[in-house]
Enzyme design. Structure first.
Site, PDB file in Angstrom:
ATOM      1  N   GLY A 125       0.820  -1.209   0.000  1.00 56.91           N
ATOM      2  CA  GLY A 125       0.000   0.000   0.000  1.00 56.91           C
ATOM      3  C   GLY A 125       0.845   1.245   0.000  1.00 56.91           C
ATOM      4  N   GLY A 126       0.180   2.398   0.110  1.00 51.95           N
ATOM      5  CA  GLY A 126       0.861   3.683   0.081  1.00 51.95           C
ATOM      6  C   GLY A 126       1.929   3.781   1.156  1.00 51.95           C
ATOM      7  CG  PHE A 127       0.886   3.895   5.108  1.00 53.41           C
ATOM      8  CD1 PHE A 127      -0.173   4.792   5.140  1.00 53.41           C
ATOM      9  CD2 PHE A 127       0.709   2.651   5.672  1.00 53.41           C
ATOM     10  CE1 PHE A 127      -1.366   4.436   5.738  1.00 53.41           C
ATOM     11  CE2 PHE A 127      -0.468   2.318   6.269  1.00 53.41           C
ATOM     12  CZ  PHE A 127      -1.524   3.201   6.299  1.00 53.41           C
ATOM     13  N   GLY A 128       3.166   1.036   3.217  1.00 53.51           N
ATOM     14  CA  GLY A 128       3.839  -0.179   3.665  1.00 53.51           C
ATOM     15  C   GLY A 128       3.187  -1.417   3.091  1.00 53.51           C
TER      16      GLY A 128
ATOM     17  CB  VAL B 181      -1.346  -5.206   2.564  1.00 58.31           C
ATOM     18  CG1 VAL B 181      -2.678  -5.616   3.169  1.00 58.31           C
ATOM     19  CG2 VAL B 181      -1.346  -3.717   2.250  1.00 58.31           C
TER      20      VAL B 181
ATOM     21  CE  LYS C 226      -2.814   0.666   3.438  1.00 59.44           C
ATOM     22  NZ  LYS C 226      -3.996   1.487   3.189  1.00 59.44           N
TER      23      LYS C 226
ATOM     24  CG  ASP D 168      -4.477   8.056  -4.583  1.00 58.75           C
ATOM     25  OD1 ASP D 168      -4.442   8.238  -5.817  1.00 58.75           O
ATOM     26  OD2 ASP D 168      -3.656   7.345  -3.981  1.00 58.75           O
TER      27      ASP D 168
END
Ligand SMILES: *[C@@H]1O[C@H](CO)[C@@H](O)[C@H](O)[C@H]1NC(C)=O
Ligand SMILES: *[C@@H]1O[C@H](CO)[C@@H](O)[C@H](O)[C@H]1NC(C)=O
Ligand SMILES: *[C@@H]1O[C@H](CO)[C@@H](O)[C@H](O)[C@H]1NC(C)=O
Ligand SMILES: *[C@@H]1O[C@H](CO)[C@@H](O)[C@H](O)[C@H]1NC(C)=O
Ligand SMILES: *[C@@H]1O[C@H](CO)[C@@H](O)[C@H](O)[C@H]1NC(C)=O
Ligand SMILES: *[C@@H]1O[C@H](CO)[C@@H](O)[C@H](O)[C@H]1NC(C)=O
Ligand SMILES: *[C@@H]1O[C@H](CO)[C@@H](O)[C@H](O)[C@H]1NC(C)=O
Ligand SMILES: *[C@@H]1O[C@H](CO)[C@@H](O)[C@H](O)[C@H]1NC(C)=O
Length: 900
Positions: A607-610, A612, A626, A722
């Protein structure tokens, strides 16, 4: 005999050879078809560009198999002409190509635009043909103009009616840009013209010079027979033209071999990829002499660079008794190289040797070192052409091309490089940097309409921009304030609306910027109107939001730490939502997260920050976990935003949060597991799970429901920011849910639009207005939703990859819509299984979402209504179709007896 005459006689000899070759039966070529086929294949790999300038139509040359194209895709200026009848060459060899020409009576500079598929940082062989041929019946004796490759001088072309044949200039050019311009510059000595232009990819570092391009001066094949003519494409993979050199005739004798298939031309020794026809013949000194010598004098004295590169090509074609080998040295302008030895049937290329000579003289001799005489099969002399000038900064070029495109600017002089040689683009000025930058652009009174083009903001060195007296609409982008050197900005007499950005007014007040805005009746210049519109400086908003998010999160954490497991108050009640489910948001410890994910065993996404991970709760439910990667600062903000949102909003078309973990270093979000992954993967070309039309419509309705809820069901409204196919997740039953709220923003007052400094989102989906102005509102999501719909309908990604970079899906779809070609628009994988009416309607809905200005886009509630109608239409047509199939079966049996 001066240099020019030498050149002319050289050309004459060569042309006579060509004429002869066309009249004699070409036994040599016919003899070895398989060899030829092999080379044809090699040649075919080298898909180049060949233009017959002035031709009426594309054609394939009968003798060479070269496909010639007309000028039309390469230049828009100039006029087609044909040579005078007495100059009409009927020989096959280039005849057709050099009988037509294109002339440029207007404009100081006219440029061909060549875009080879191999792109930039490659070596190309470029060749231009010129033949005046008295096309204007004026018997002109002096026409002179300059030829440029890219932004650098290449040659001065001089032609007269006395020359029956043609001149060609060949260059090996290493291009640092994807686009290669070949420009003709009028220097005041007659109308420039051109007959033909070739460009071939030359994947060969042997011909690469680091310091410039290589001008071909001599490409000599030695010892060949006149009757066999000149060697060129397709025998030569690079389409080099090998001229039979007869300047040594008196002192040499010819040798050749018929063992042509044995010469190892494919081997790495043949690094310049010489054709076998060139290597199979050679010369050696006459009468047992031990030395071969040759002198070349450059006929070019204008813009002459005294640097040369010389290549010598050998292949031993005589089998010498006793296994003896030829040994020799080479003396070139006084310097001695060698010893060299030749092996039977093995090619050997020696060089390139670099030399300088102010007189333009190249002198060499090849001297035997054993009792066997030396031989020479071929040689090449190039003159080094230094490339002093770099093309205009690529960022500026891309920006100005995008501006030209956006406003459909059709000016004859806007062609070639914008800044060099000498700016000919009206309204544009450049500085003298290397590479040059665009510093001034005047597009006043140019009938420009639409918004202020975003690309203007990419001209980062611009000092003066004049867009006055046009029909421009929309808002004034705040980002103008970020152009460091902009001191003049004229926007007067347009139809601009909205508020003048604060930062621009500040710059104007402090006299850093001359800002002119008069004559825009709907533009609000007052300070008060800005306040009314709520666009106070962005950093304040950002920090207010992040502080409140932090506060909220810490309150929540403390709350949960205290009451862990006991209290189950839905936090979302404050937002006034109807909750069918109780809030199941549950805090987890990091240890629990480790155990749920079985020590992070299975990664199911990124995902956007790490990453999953797949997880299993104690009650058997599957979840997606996540994990915030520790390096991600940006991720931390997004993490907070997502937690904040998901614990207060719940909807069946939004992915729901099961819990989260917030232990300083370790943060994670736990979601319901979506068994069917994301929509993007389903739409990929090679996806095995094809979605049928009905499923796609249902997904569209689901996603619209989720988004409509965010926009209209939440107070304050939430903008997702987004939305894209990879953020639409699918359950086992293909129910769609929107995910990834990391970028979303909630707005205190409905109807507000907010200025965001870092327009975020994903290329292809970003609302162009938002990107230009930073003004964010619900309509930015509507735009992204429109793109998503297009994706569902066409099966194409938002940025479609092609030879020339990416095409946006809207650019792809628009011409097809204009043609009414629904069959080409709809994903071919559906194989026609959809009702055309419904497909048109869906497309109409999609396109209604994507006008450039947000005001023109509908609200999500309208879109949802339309989509539901569309789905109903599809379902009823499916039923009636099934009905009609049954009907025809019945009819079939009924009618059968009648037919007999
Ligand atoms: C040149 O001659 C050929 C063959 O005779 C003819 O087909 C062609 O039209 C002529 N071209 C011109 C420009 O006169
Ligand atoms: C061009 O030259 C030809 C012969 O070379 C002559 O007949 C003709 O009159 C000349 N035309 C002009 C316009 O000078
Ligand atoms: C150029 O030639 C080299 C060696 O023959 C090869 O490895 C390389 O792939 C070629 N490059 C292109 C773009 O054809
Ligand atoms: C390029 O030119 C520089 C000086 O102008 C010289 O030092 C360098 O050797 C040259 N490079 C090549 C590959 O010729
Ligand atoms: C070698 O070939 C050239 C070109 O065909 C010809 O002009 C010349 O006379 C030949 N020399 C000998 C010695 O046969
Ligand atoms: C071109 O301009 C851009 C933007 O100012 C800059 O980042 C880039 O380095 C420049 N390119 C060159 C080759 O100077
Ligand atoms: C502006 O420049 C950037 C970086 O060079 C590029 O990614 C972007 O597409 C450009 N934008 C426009 C609108 O040309
Ligand atoms: C702005 O102008 C200054 C001074 O002329 C120059 O040094 C600087 O490079 C320019 N900035 C840009 C982005 O071109």
């Amino acid at each position: 005999m001066d240099g020019g005459q030498i050149l002319l006689s050289y050309i004459k000899v060569w042309v006579i050879l060509l004429l002869l070759s066309a009249t004699f039966p070409n036994s040599k070529l016919a003899a070895k078809n398989t060899e030829q086929d092999k080379k044809r294949k090699l040649a075919a790999e080298n898909s180049g560009i060949s233009i017959d300038c002035g031709a009426d139509e594309d054609y394939t040359d009968r003798e060479t198999g070269i496909s010639y194209k007309t000028d039309k895709d390469f230049i828009s200026t100039g006029k087609n002409k044909v040579v005078a009848p007495e100059y009409n060459l009927t020989t096959l060899y280039y005849g057709k190509m050099v009988n037509s020409l294109r002339i440029f009576p207007e404009g100081e500079r006219n440029c061909y635009t060549l875009k080879p598929i191999q792109g930039k940082n490659q070596n190309y062989y470029v060749r231009a043909f010129f033949r005046y041929g008295n096309y204007d019946s004026k018997n002109q004796t002096q026409i002179k103009f300059d030829l440029y490759i890219g932004v650098n001088y290449w040659a001065t072309v001089e032609e007269t009616f006395e020359n029956k044949y043609w001149i060609n200039y060949d260059i090996i050019h290493y291009s640092v840009t994807d686009t290669i311009y070949v420009c003709l510059v009028n220097t005041g000595f007659g109308v420039p013209f051109i007959s033909g232009l070739d460009l071939l990819f030359m994947n060969d570092s042997s011909y690469r010079s680091m310091n410039g391009s290589l001008l071909r001066r001599v490409q000599a094949d030695l010892g060949g027979e006149v009757s066999l003519g000149t060697i060129r494409y397709p025998d030569d993979v690079y389409a080099r033209i090998w001229q039979l050199d007869v300047s040594l005739t008196d002192s040499v004798s010819n040798i050749s071999t018929e063992a042509i298939t044995n010469i190892d031309i494919q081997g790495s020794d043949n690094r310049c990829r010489l054709p076998v026809e060139v290597l199979r013949t050679a010369v050696q000194p006459r009468n047992g002499l031990k030395s071969l010598s040759y002198t070349y004098t450059s006929p070019y004295k204008e813009n002459f660079t005294p640097e040369f590169l010389v290549f010598f090509h050998f292949a031993e074609i005589e089998q010498i008794a006793g296994g003896k080998l030829r040994e020799f040295t080479i003396t070139l302008n006084g310097l001695k190289y060698g010893l060299f030895t030749l092996e039977y049937l093995k090619p050997l290329t020696i060089g390139p040797y670099k030399l300088q000579d102010q007189e333009g003289l190249v002198r060499f001799s090849i001297d035997a070192s054993s009792d066997l005489p030396p031989i020479l099969n071929a040689f090449e002399i190039f003159e080094l052409l230094p490339l002093h000038d770099s093309p205009t900064n690529q960022t500026d070029v891309d920006a100005i091309m995008a501006i030209k495109e956006a406003y459909k600017i059709n000016r004859g002089d806007w062609q070639g490089d914008p800044c060099l040689p000498r700016t000919t683009w009206t309204g544009l000025q450049c500085n003298n940097d290397n590479p040059p930058r665009i510093i001034s652009l005047n597009l006043s009174s140019s009938q420009l309409s639409g918004n202020i083009a975003v690309s203007l903001l990419n001209l980062t060195s611009i000092k003066s921009l004049d867009l006055s007296n046009n029909e421009l609409t929309g808002t004034v982008p705040e980002a103008f304030a970020q152009l460091p050197n902009l001191t003049i900005l004229y926007l007067s007499r347009n139809k601009l609306t909205g508020a003048v950005p604060y930062s621009l007014k500040e710059k104007s007040k402090s006299r850093q910027l001359q800002l002119s805005l008069d004559g825009n009746p709907d533009l609000c210049k007052l300070d008060t109107c800005e306040k009314k519109q709520g666009s106070f400086p962005v950093p304040v908003i950002a920090s207010v939001i992040s502080v409140s998010v932090l506060l909220l999160l810490s309150i929540i954490t403390i709350f949960w730490r205290l009451k862990r497991g006991r209290l189950n108050v839905p936090l979302s009640s404050s937002v006034g939502l109807s909750l069918s489910l109780k809030s199941k948001n549950q805090p987890f410890t990091y240890t629990e997260i480790v155990s749920i994910t079985n020590n992070f065993q299975t990664i199911i996404g990124e995902g956007g920050f790490g990453k999953v991970y797949l997880g299993n709760l104690n009650d058997g439910r599957q979840v997606a976990v996540k994990l915030l990667s520790q390096s991600s600062r940006q991720g931390y903000k997004e993490f907070l935003a997502e937690v904040k949102l998901l614990i207060i909003v719940h909807h069946r078309n939004l992915v729901s949060l099961v819990g989260y973990c917030n232990e300083q270093e370790n943060m994670a979000l736990v979601y319901e597991y979506m068994a069917n992954g994301n929509l993007k993967d389903h739409l990929l070309e090679n996806s095995t799970n094809m979605l049928n039309w009905r499923a796609r419509l249902q997904i569209a309705v689901d996603a619209a429901q989720g988004l409509e809820y965010l926009h209209n069901g939440c107070k304050p409204p939430i903008v997702h920011r987004d939305l894209k196919s990879s953020n639409i997740l699918l359950t086992e039953n293909l129910q769609a849910k929107i995910a990834d709220f990391g970028l979303s923003k909630a707005f205190a007052n409905e109807g507000d639009s907010h200025v965001i400094t870092d327009p975020a989102g994903t290329p292809g989906y970003i609302d162009p207005e938002y990107r230009a102005s930073g003004n964010l509102n619900k309509k930015s999501d509507v735009y992204s939703f429109g793109i998503l719909l297009c994706e569902l309908i066409t099966g194409q990604p938002p940025l479609i990859r092609g030879h020339q970079g990416h095409t946006h899906i809207l650019q792809w779809v628009s011409p097809l819509v204009e043609r009414g070609d629904i069959q080409s628009i709809i994903d071919p994988r559906l194989q026609g299984e959809f009702s055309t009416n419904c497909a048109w309607k869906a497309l109409e809905i999609a396109l209604s979402c994507v006008p450039p200005t947000s005001i023109q886009r509908p609200d999500m509630s309208d879109i949802l209504g339309e989509l539901k109608e569309c789905l109903a239409m599809e379902m009823s047509s499916e039923i009636s179709m099934r009905g009609s199939v049954e009907m025809s079966l019945v009819l079939g049996t009924d009618m059968a007896p009648n037919l007999r």
